[in-house]
Design a protein around this motif. Structure first.
Motif, short mmCIF file in Angstrom:
data_model
loop_
_atom_site.label_atom_id
_atom_site.label_comp_id
_atom_site.label_asym_id
_atom_site.label_seq_id
_atom_site.Cartn_x
_atom_site.Cartn_y
_atom_site.Cartn_z
N THR A 1 6.33 -5.25 -13.28
CA THR A 1 5.69 -4.60 -11.18
C THR A 1 6.36 -4.11 -10.64
N ALA A 2 7.28 -3.83 -10.93
CA ALA A 2 8.37 -2.74 -10.09
C ALA A 2 7.82 -1.42 -9.88
N LEU A 3 7.40 -0.86 -11.39
CA LEU A 3 6.63 0.40 -11.62
C LEU A 3 5.29 0.18 -11.02
N ILE A 4 5.00 -0.57 -11.31
CA ILE A 4 3.58 -1.11 -10.42
C ILE A 4 3.24 -0.20 -8.91
N TRP A 5 4.28 -0.91 -8.42
CA TRP A 5 4.48 -1.03 -7.00
C TRP A 5 5.20 0.43 -6.87
N TYR A 6 5.99 1.01 -7.63
CA TYR A 6 6.32 2.44 -7.35
C TYR A 6 5.55 3.36 -7.81
N ALA A 7 4.72 3.04 -8.54
CA ALA A 7 3.67 3.93 -8.77
C ALA A 7 2.37 4.09 -7.64
N GLY A 8 2.67 2.89 -7.02
CA GLY A 8 1.54 3.61 -5.99
C GLY A 8 2.25 4.06 -4.80
N ARG A 9 3.40 3.89 -4.39
CA ARG A 9 3.97 4.26 -2.74
C ARG A 9 4.27 5.84 -3.78
N TRP A 10 5.11 5.92 -4.24
CA TRP A 10 5.82 7.35 -4.80
C TRP A 10 5.55 7.94 -6.23
#
Length: 382
Positions: A331-340
């Motif tokens: 979840t953390a990397l999916i969320w981070y990849a969508g923003r940065w």
């Protein structure tokens, strides 16, 4: 010595009404195989969202540390090294193909030039040889490393989760398909165990275990062992009455099948929407609806199963923490990849040195939790 005998001979804890239950909590036990697979799939989903080599190597290190800390001494637990070698082979093949056949990424930093073979007009877009750029090699290296880390995550699940216990934990509706899946997953661990055993036997006889002749001499016994296991598995399935089903209405069976199929299709499409680049607002509702439909279909389909479970595997706090750690990493990397996305996908045109982003790296380190919160696996007394 059996667990029941250990319980009988264990010292009584003061103030305990059930001393055997208190002592059994401190005994080593196997973690639920579903928890290991959920953890490994979470790491794999995180690896699929980045091409940053530093993050990919960190995910690989996390998986390797947990395998080293919590794998048992069963033959299938030694298959992780084979998956690592397979990943290195895939990485090398990806780079070699990029050098020989070209890369979809163009570049201006030419490393060297190979002799180029002329191709006919119908093969436009394909080349053999030619100039090799730094950008193309970096692109192939990043993509190959990501695939290698995905294979390592699958290998970690194979080395930590017992295939037979995974089959026992499947719902009744998926029992027949689960047998085929477990037999397929046990191919690589059993193959590695057979090759190790035969190579050790050759060394004990004073023969070399390297070279083409040694490989050919080992191949036939490996195939013979696979055939013997297949015959033994078929006999065991026939003895246990595999394939028997209860009498349920045909309409109920069809409804369960339709719900399961529709739910799985929804889960697959929603997972694709979550893992691909960009924002997809429909992915999360479709995922929840697909999970609900699949659960309802599996519950209806399980009514056909007439089998019982002997000593079912518990799902306690260590299982929840293990599965949750993998889900948090994904979840953390999916969320981070969508923003940065630029932090998780370093640029190759122009080539830039990759940097380790602190927040995604800290999220990946959550995957180390199973190495400390799970019980140690039992060791065989040999």
């Amino acid at each position: 010595m059996s667990v029941d005998r250990l319980r009988r001979t264990a010292p009584t804890a003061p103030g305990s009404a059930n001393p055997g239950a208190v002592h059994s909590r401190s005994l080593p036990r196997q973690l639920h195989p579903g928890a290991w697979w959920l953890w490994a799939l979470g790491l794999a989903a995180a690896a699929s969202r980045t091409t940053n080599p530093l993050l990919l190597l960190l995910i690989l290190a996390v998986a390797g540390f947990v395998v080293a800390a919590r794998r048992g001494d069963a033959p299938w637990a030694r298959s992780y090294a084979a998956f690592l070698r397979l990943g290195l082979l895939v990485l090398a093949a990806r780079v070699v193909f990029a050098v020989l056949l070209g890369s979809p990424v163009g570049g201006t930093h030419v490393l060297f030039t190979l002799p180029q073979l002329p191709l006919p007009a119908w093969a436009q877009g394909v080349r053999l040889g030619g100039s090799v750029s730094l950008e193309g090699v970096l692109f192939a290296l990043y993509e190959g490393l990501r695939l290698a880390v995905l294979l390592a995550c699958v290998g970690a699940a194979n080395a930590l989760a017992s295939p037979s216990r995974l089959l026992r934990s499947l719902p009744g509706a998926l029992y027949e398909a689960g047998v085929a899946a477990v037999v397929a997953m046990t191919f690589a661990p059993n193959l590695v165990a057979d090759v190790r055993r035969l190579r050790a036997a050759r060394r004990l006889r004073g023969r070399t275990d390297r070279g083409v002749r040694a490989v050919l001499s080992v191949g036939l016994p490996v195939l013979e062992g696979a055939l013997e296991r297949s015959v033994a598995l078929a006999a065991a399935m026939d003895t246990r009455g595999f394939g028997r089903t209860a009498r349920v209405p045909r309409q109920l069976v069809r409804t369960g099948g339709v719900l399961t199929l529709a739910g799985l299709l929804g889960v697959c499409s929603a997972t694709y929407g979550l893992l691909t680049a960009g924002s997809h607002a429909w992915a999360l509702p479709v995922l929840l609806a697909g999970v609900a439909a699949s659960a309802a279909g599996l519950a209806l389909g399980s009514r056909r199963s007439v089998r019982t479970r002997y000593r079912p595997d518990p799902w306690a706090l260590p299982e929840w923490l293990t599965a949750l750690s993998g889900a948090l990493v994904a979840t953390a990397l999916i969320w981070y990849a969508g923003r940065w996305p630029e932090a998780l996908t370093p640029s190759v045109v122009p080539p830039t040195a990759p940097r380790l982003p602190l927040l995604p790296a800290a999220a990946v380190l959550i995957g180390l939790l199973p190495a400390f919160v799970t019980p140690e696996p039992p060791r065989s007394t040999r």
